[in-house]
Design an enzyme around this catalytic site. Structure first.
Site, short mmCIF file in Angstrom:
data_model
loop_
_atom_site.label_atom_id
_atom_site.label_comp_id
_atom_site.label_asym_id
_atom_site.label_seq_id
_atom_site.Cartn_x
_atom_site.Cartn_y
_atom_site.Cartn_z
N ARG A 37 0.97 -1.22 0.02
CA ARG A 37 0.05 0.02 -0.10
C ARG A 37 0.96 1.17 0.03
O ARG A 37 1.99 1.26 0.86
CB ARG A 37 -0.80 0.13 1.27
N GLU A 38 0.60 2.11 -0.79
CA GLU A 38 1.14 3.52 -1.06
C GLU A 38 0.27 4.50 -0.39
O GLU A 38 -0.61 4.94 -0.88
CB GLU A 38 1.48 3.68 -2.50
N GLU A 96 -9.20 34.40 4.09
CA GLU A 96 -9.38 34.36 2.73
C GLU A 96 -10.31 35.18 2.19
O GLU A 96 -10.37 35.54 0.96
CB GLU A 96 -9.54 32.75 2.24
N SER A 113 -9.44 10.95 -0.20
CA SER A 113 -9.04 10.06 -1.31
C SER A 113 -8.49 8.92 -0.48
O SER A 113 -7.39 8.59 -0.48
CB SER A 113 -7.69 10.48 -1.88
N GLY A 115 -8.27 5.82 -0.90
CA GLY A 115 -7.74 4.64 -1.40
C GLY A 115 -6.09 5.03 -1.42
O GLY A 115 -5.37 3.90 -1.52
N GLU A 119 -6.24 12.27 4.39
CA GLU A 119 -6.60 13.57 4.56
C GLU A 119 -7.96 13.55 4.85
O GLU A 119 -8.68 12.75 4.01
CB GLU A 119 -6.30 14.36 3.18
N GLU A 140 1.60 33.62 2.96
CA GLU A 140 2.33 34.62 1.72
C GLU A 140 2.59 34.13 0.35
O GLU A 140 2.75 34.66 -0.51
CB GLU A 140 3.57 35.18 2.31
#
Lengths: 181, 181
Positions: A37-38, A96, A113, A115, A119, A140
């Site tokens: 798994r990566e 923002e 994601s 897979g 995150e 910045e």
């Protein structure tokens, strides 16, 4: 929930950067076979669906190097180490867009994601907006343009793929339901 | 769309794996300053919102090593090199659920994590489902459980964070609107 658990046999750190880390794990599958798994480690992020009193959604346009183009998104940002995620969301909205909110609530969290990355993005709803007098400055290395759009305009930008990311696609559907569009 | 373009000054490949690649890019910002971008290349993916004749959504539960837990998602998979993405979606639906669809349409595409990855996921809608007689087998390192749930049950699973990924969160809102829930 551990159904079909993949047990870690070995783990190798390949890269540790400013935002992400890359880890390779050899795992044992439920049938006893092994697989590689990566995996990307990411600190997590927040995003804010901010709706003005005249039912416009506040967006920011920014360049996304990963896509080699600019896209239009709801305000968002990474969670800093040790930072409470609701405070991150309030901070990012101010930095923002210059907006504060008197009605700030949590909507939902999701993995972007699953897979390959851990995150998680936490989505908040900001209503009863006001302009902060001296808003905190943003990062910045971040250049953004603020837009306020009706749901119809937002849907048009989805069609044209100017809006082109998961959290914003989710937020627009959420706003449509909320505003009973 | 090139507003606020970040020009690549140098690019270094750090890792090339089976699914993802990691690249570091030094970029020139609109103000002339430089910044480092950590970028993941991903082949892209498809996902299918499949709705049965009795208005249930077809889900699959699978273990996600990146999250160290199993979650419940709509059927999805990576695009193979050279493969047409609609065919990928039809194939993944068959492999993961055994379903075919007589009413297969495109919904929307979006980047899952534009801050660091170029992964795009293409979402399709499958209705008028039928059971394929001898469905193509799935990946040998993939273990899944199929569920069919009402919108109410799906919303409950969102609340309980058993459903916990962006594409599925989007799909459920989309189904709610479609079924006028």
């Amino acid at each position: 929930m551990n159904r079909f658990e993949e047990k870690t046999i070995s783990s190798t750190n390949v890269y540790k950067g400013r935002v992400i880390e890359l880890r390779l794990e050899e795992v044992e599958l439920p049938d006893g076979n092994h697989a590689l798994r990566e995996l990307i480690d990411h600190p997590g992020a927040v995003a804010v669906l901010a709706i003005t009193d005249d039912n416009k959604i506040v967006f920011v346009e920014q360049y996304r190097k990963a896509l080699n183009r600019s896209i239009i998104e709801i305000p968002a940002g990474k969670i800093e180490p040790g930072e409470d995620k609701e405070l991150t969301a309030i901070r990012e909205l101010e930095e923002e867009t210059g907006y504060g909110s008197r009605a700030f609530t949590y909507i939902q969290s999701f993995a972007t994601s699953p897979g390959f990355a851990n995150e998680i993005i936490h989505i908040y709803l900001a209503r009863d907006l006001y302009k902060v007098e001296n808003p905190a400055p943003g990062d910045e290395d971040e250049f953004i343009r603020i837009l306020e759009c009706t749901i119809e305009e937002a849907k048009q930008m989805v069609q044209e793929e100017q809006i082109y990311d998961a959290k914003t696609a989710f937020a627009i559907l959420y706003a449509e339901k909320l505003l009973d569009f």
